[in-house]
Design a protein around this motif. Structure first.
Motif, PDB file in Angstrom:
ATOM      1  N   ILE A 158       0.854  -1.186   0.000  1.00 18.50           N
ATOM      2  CA  ILE A 158       0.000   0.000   0.000  1.00 18.50           C
ATOM      3  C   ILE A 158       0.895   1.244   0.000  1.00 18.50           C
ATOM      4  CG2 ILE A 158      -1.653   1.355   1.357  1.00 18.50           C
ATOM      5  CD1 ILE A 158      -2.839  -1.300   2.332  1.00 18.50           C
ATOM      6  N   THR A 159       0.644   2.142  -0.950  1.00 14.43           N
ATOM      7  CA  THR A 159       1.447   3.361  -1.046  1.00 14.43           C
ATOM      8  C   THR A 159       0.547   4.589  -0.989  1.00 14.43           C
ATOM      9  OG1 THR A 159       2.910   2.153  -2.544  1.00 14.43           O
ATOM     10  CG2 THR A 159       3.238   4.535  -2.371  1.00 14.43           C
ATOM     11  N   ASP A 160       0.737   5.410   0.029  1.00 18.42           N
ATOM     12  CA  ASP A 160      -0.010   6.668   0.172  1.00 18.42           C
ATOM     13  C   ASP A 160       0.755   7.533   1.155  1.00 18.42           C
ATOM     14  OD1 ASP A 160      -2.080   8.693   0.917  1.00 18.42           O
ATOM     15  OD2 ASP A 160      -3.388   7.386  -0.237  1.00 18.42           O
ATOM     16  N   ASP A 161       0.835   8.837   0.880  1.00 14.47           N
ATOM     17  CA  ASP A 161       1.580   9.709   1.805  1.00 14.47           C
ATOM     18  C   ASP A 161       0.796  10.008   3.071  1.00 14.47           C
ATOM     19  OD1 ASP A 161      -0.104  11.187   0.052  1.00 14.47           O
ATOM     20  OD2 ASP A 161       0.952  13.031   0.504  1.00 14.47           O
ATOM     21  N   ILE A 179      -1.574   8.706  -6.444  1.00 14.71           N
ATOM     22  CA  ILE A 179      -0.964   9.457  -7.546  1.00 14.71           C
ATOM     23  C   ILE A 179      -0.144  10.636  -7.037  1.00 14.71           C
ATOM     24  CG2 ILE A 179      -1.468  10.943  -9.534  1.00 14.71           C
ATOM     25  CD1 ILE A 179      -3.599   9.015 -10.393  1.00 14.71           C
ATOM     26  N   THR A 180      -0.695  11.415  -6.108  1.00 12.59           N
ATOM     27  CA  THR A 180      -0.038  12.643  -5.669  1.00 12.59           C
ATOM     28  C   THR A 180       0.694  12.419  -4.347  1.00 12.59           C
ATOM     29  OG1 THR A 180      -1.937  13.768  -6.626  1.00 12.59           O
ATOM     30  CG2 THR A 180      -0.437  15.113  -5.339  1.00 12.59           C
ATOM     31  N   MET A 181       2.044  12.401  -4.425  1.00  8.87           N
ATOM     32  CA  MET A 181       2.857  12.189  -3.230  1.00  8.87           C
ATOM     33  C   MET A 181       4.142  13.000  -3.346  1.00  8.87           C
ATOM     34  SD  MET A 181       2.674   8.060  -2.685  1.00  8.87           S
ATOM     35  CE  MET A 181       3.195   7.720  -4.367  1.00  8.87           C
ATOM     36  N   PRO A 182       4.787  13.287  -2.196  1.00  8.93           N
ATOM     37  CA  PRO A 182       6.077  13.993  -2.236  1.00  8.93           C
ATOM     38  C   PRO A 182       7.199  13.060  -2.707  1.00  8.93           C
ATOM     39  CG  PRO A 182       5.501  13.418   0.018  1.00  8.93           C
ATOM     40  CD  PRO A 182       4.327  13.030  -0.840  1.00  8.93           C
ATOM     41  N   GLU A 183       8.331  13.625  -3.041  1.00  4.92           N
ATOM     42  CA  GLU A 183       9.569  12.942  -3.436  1.00  4.92           C
ATOM     43  C   GLU A 183       9.491  12.260  -4.793  1.00  4.92           C
ATOM     44  OE1 GLU A 183      12.244  11.225  -0.511  1.00  4.92           O
ATOM     45  OE2 GLU A 183      10.793  11.768   1.018  1.00  4.92           O
ATOM     46  N   MET A 184       8.528  11.372  -4.983  1.00  2.57           N
ATOM     47  CA  MET A 184       8.311  10.748  -6.286  1.00  2.57           C
ATOM     48  C   MET A 184       6.824  10.445  -6.370  1.00  2.57           C
ATOM     49  SD  MET A 184       9.650   7.131  -7.875  1.00  2.57           S
ATOM     50  CE  MET A 184      11.384   7.524  -7.953  1.00  2.57           C
ATOM     51  N   ASN A 185       6.156  10.980  -7.393  1.00  6.30           N
ATOM     52  CA  ASN A 185       4.707  10.757  -7.454  1.00  6.30           C
ATOM     53  C   ASN A 185       4.387   9.345  -7.933  1.00  6.30           C
ATOM     54  OD1 ASN A 185       4.378  10.637 -10.346  1.00  6.30           O
ATOM     55  ND2 ASN A 185       4.323  12.864 -10.435  1.00  6.30           N
ATOM     56  N   ASN A 212      -7.090  13.301 -15.668  1.00  8.35           N
ATOM     57  CA  ASN A 212      -5.980  13.340 -16.628  1.00  8.35           C
ATOM     58  C   ASN A 212      -4.816  12.472 -16.165  1.00  8.35           C
ATOM     59  OD1 ASN A 212      -7.509  15.156 -18.037  1.00  8.35           O
ATOM     60  ND2 ASN A 212      -6.265  16.941 -17.537  1.00  8.35           N
ATOM     61  N   MET A 213      -4.541  12.531 -14.865  1.00  7.68           N
ATOM     62  CA  MET A 213      -3.447  11.729 -14.323  1.00  7.68           C
ATOM     63  C   MET A 213      -3.786  10.245 -14.357  1.00  7.68           C
ATOM     64  SD  MET A 213      -2.340  14.073 -11.121  1.00  7.68           S
ATOM     65  CE  MET A 213      -0.580  14.178 -11.001  1.00  7.68           C
ATOM     66  N   VAL A 214      -5.052   9.904 -14.132  1.00  6.35           N
ATOM     67  CA  VAL A 214      -5.478   8.502 -14.172  1.00  6.35           C
ATOM     68  C   VAL A 214      -5.289   7.959 -15.587  1.00  6.35           C
ATOM     69  CG1 VAL A 214      -7.474   6.961 -14.016  1.00  6.35           C
ATOM     70  CG2 VAL A 214      -7.073   8.653 -12.221  1.00  6.35           C
ATOM     71  N   VAL A 215      -5.694   8.724 -16.595  1.00  8.38           N
ATOM     72  CA  VAL A 215      -5.529   8.305 -17.992  1.00  8.38           C
ATOM     73  C   VAL A 215      -4.046   8.090 -18.283  1.00  8.38           C
ATOM     74  CG1 VAL A 215      -5.759   9.053 -20.395  1.00  8.38           C
ATOM     75  CG2 VAL A 215      -7.655   9.376 -18.803  1.00  8.38           C
ATOM     76  N   ASP A 216      -3.203   9.002 -17.847  1.00 14.32           N
ATOM     77  CA  ASP A 216      -1.757   8.897 -18.021  1.00 14.32           C
ATOM     78  C   ASP A 216      -1.237   7.604 -17.381  1.00 14.32           C
ATOM     79  OD1 ASP A 216       0.805   9.745 -18.812  1.00 14.32           O
ATOM     80  OD2 ASP A 216       1.127  10.879 -16.962  1.00 14.32           O
ATOM     81  N   ALA A 217      -1.697   7.321 -16.172  1.00 14.24           N
ATOM     82  CA  ALA A 217      -1.259   6.124 -15.446  1.00 14.24           C
ATOM     83  C   ALA A 217      -1.680   4.847 -16.167  1.00 14.24           C
ATOM     84  CB  ALA A 217      -1.820   6.140 -14.027  1.00 14.24           C
ATOM     85  N   ILE A 218      -2.896   4.808 -16.674  1.00 11.03           N
ATOM     86  CA  ILE A 218      -3.385   3.620 -17.393  1.00 11.03           C
ATOM     87  C   ILE A 218      -2.524   3.410 -18.656  1.00 11.03           C
ATOM     88  CG2 ILE A 218      -5.342   2.611 -18.660  1.00 11.03           C
ATOM     89  CD1 ILE A 218      -5.919   2.630 -15.660  1.00 11.03           C
ATOM     90  N   GLN A 219      -2.230   4.499 -19.343  1.00  4.91           N
ATOM     91  CA  GLN A 219      -1.393   4.398 -20.546  1.00  4.91           C
ATOM     92  C   GLN A 219       0.012   3.901 -20.218  1.00  4.91           C
ATOM     93  OE1 GLN A 219      -1.837   8.432 -21.984  1.00  4.91           O
ATOM     94  NE2 GLN A 219      -3.548   7.882 -23.338  1.00  4.91           N
ATOM     95  N   LYS A 220       0.463   4.165 -19.004  1.00  2.57           N
ATOM     96  CA  LYS A 220       1.815   3.748 -18.589  1.00  2.57           C
ATOM     97  C   LYS A 220       1.811   2.378 -17.911  1.00  2.57           C
ATOM     98  CE  LYS A 220       4.075   8.182 -18.508  1.00  2.57           C
ATOM     99  NZ  LYS A 220       3.252   9.350 -18.675  1.00  2.57           N
ATOM    100  N   GLY A 221       0.668   1.700 -17.927  1.00  2.65           N
ATOM    101  CA  GLY A 221       0.660   0.315 -17.452  1.00  2.65           C
ATOM    102  C   GLY A 221      -0.086   0.019 -16.175  1.00  2.65           C
ATOM    103  N   ALA A 222      -0.791   0.991 -15.594  1.00  5.00           N
ATOM    104  CA  ALA A 222      -1.568   0.695 -14.381  1.00  5.00           C
ATOM    105  C   ALA A 222      -2.657  -0.324 -14.713  1.00  5.00           C
ATOM    106  CB  ALA A 222      -2.186   1.973 -13.829  1.00  5.00           C
ATOM    107  N   SER A 223      -2.934  -1.219 -13.779  1.00  5.59           N
ATOM    108  CA  SER A 223      -3.930  -2.273 -13.989  1.00  5.59           C
ATOM    109  C   SER A 223      -5.352  -1.756 -13.821  1.00  5.59           C
ATOM    110  CB  SER A 223      -3.707  -3.412 -12.991  1.00  5.59           C
ATOM    111  OG  SER A 223      -2.389  -3.900 -13.107  1.00  5.59           O
ATOM    112  N   ASP A 224      -5.545  -0.809 -12.908  1.00  7.55           N
ATOM    113  CA  ASP A 224      -6.876  -0.309 -12.597  1.00  7.55           C
ATOM    114  C   ASP A 224      -6.694   0.974 -11.790  1.00  7.55           C
ATOM    115  OD1 ASP A 224      -9.648  -0.168 -12.449  1.00  7.55           O
ATOM    116  OD2 ASP A 224      -9.880  -1.908 -11.159  1.00  7.55           O
ATOM    117  N   CYS A 250      -4.560   5.063  -7.137  1.00  6.45           N
ATOM    118  CA  CYS A 250      -5.592   5.647  -6.275  1.00  6.45           C
ATOM    119  C   CYS A 250      -5.553   7.159  -6.455  1.00  6.45           C
ATOM    120  CB  CYS A 250      -5.316   5.305  -4.813  1.00  6.45           C
ATOM    121  SG  CYS A 250      -5.238   3.539  -4.505  1.00  6.45           S
ATOM    122  N   SER A 251      -6.704   7.741  -6.736  1.00  6.65           N
ATOM    123  CA  SER A 251      -6.710   9.185  -6.968  1.00  6.65           C
ATOM    124  C   SER A 251      -7.898   9.841  -6.302  1.00  6.65           C
ATOM    125  CB  SER A 251      -6.755   9.472  -8.474  1.00  6.65           C
ATOM    126  OG  SER A 251      -8.036   9.192  -8.986  1.00  6.65           O
ATOM    127  N   ALA A 252      -7.736  11.118  -6.065  1.00  7.25           N
ATOM    128  CA  ALA A 252      -8.853  11.914  -5.566  1.00  7.25           C
ATOM    129  C   ALA A 252      -9.709  12.315  -6.765  1.00  7.25           C
ATOM    130  CB  ALA A 252      -8.310  13.155  -4.866  1.00  7.25           C
TER     131      ALA A 252
END
Length: 120
Positions: free
Chosen positions: A6-9, A54-60, A87-99, A80-82
């Motif tokens: 689980i990754t979340d700031d 998606i939105t975290m410090p140091e490395m998103n 736009n960020m979710v679409v970017d993530a899916i294009q980069k290989g996110a499963s869901d 996981c997004s708010a």
């Protein structure tokens, strides 16, 4: 039993998600509070699924997704997004996110996403 990272700031979000996924029968093997930690913990634990804020410090989350997928092209990462981060979710899916999951989390949607991702 499937293993999760689980990754979340936000500690509260990690705690909430951990309770929901363990109630659904999954094991949480590690928790990360930023993308850098997530990449290192992925390499150490090799979880079946990663939940990635998606939105975290140091490395998103999108950068961490890319690093994890470079290391393991078969990695299963659920973003996981708010609300309002489409736009960020679409970017993530294009980069290989499963869901993706939208906060606030819905327990039945989390279980459905985890099961769908595992069966891919």
């Amino acid at each position: 039993m499937a293993k999760l990272l689980i990754t979340d700031d936000a500690a509260f979000m990690r705690m909430t998600l951990k309770k929901m996924v363990t109630d659904a029968g999954f094991e949480v093997v590690a928790e990360a509070e930023n993308g850098l930690e997530a990449v290192d913990l992925y390499k150490e634990h090799r979880p079946d699924i990663v939940t990635m804020d998606i939105t975290m410090p140091e490395m998103n989350g999108i950068e961490a997704l890319q690093k994890i997928r470079e290391y393991d092209p078969e990695a299963k990462v659920i973003m996981c997004s708010a609300m309002g981060q489409q736009n960020m979710v679409v970017d993530a899916i294009q980069k290989g996110a499963s869901d993706f999951l939208v906060k606030p989390f819905d327990e039945s949607r989390i279980k459905e996403s985890l099961e769908k991702t595992l069966s891919k």
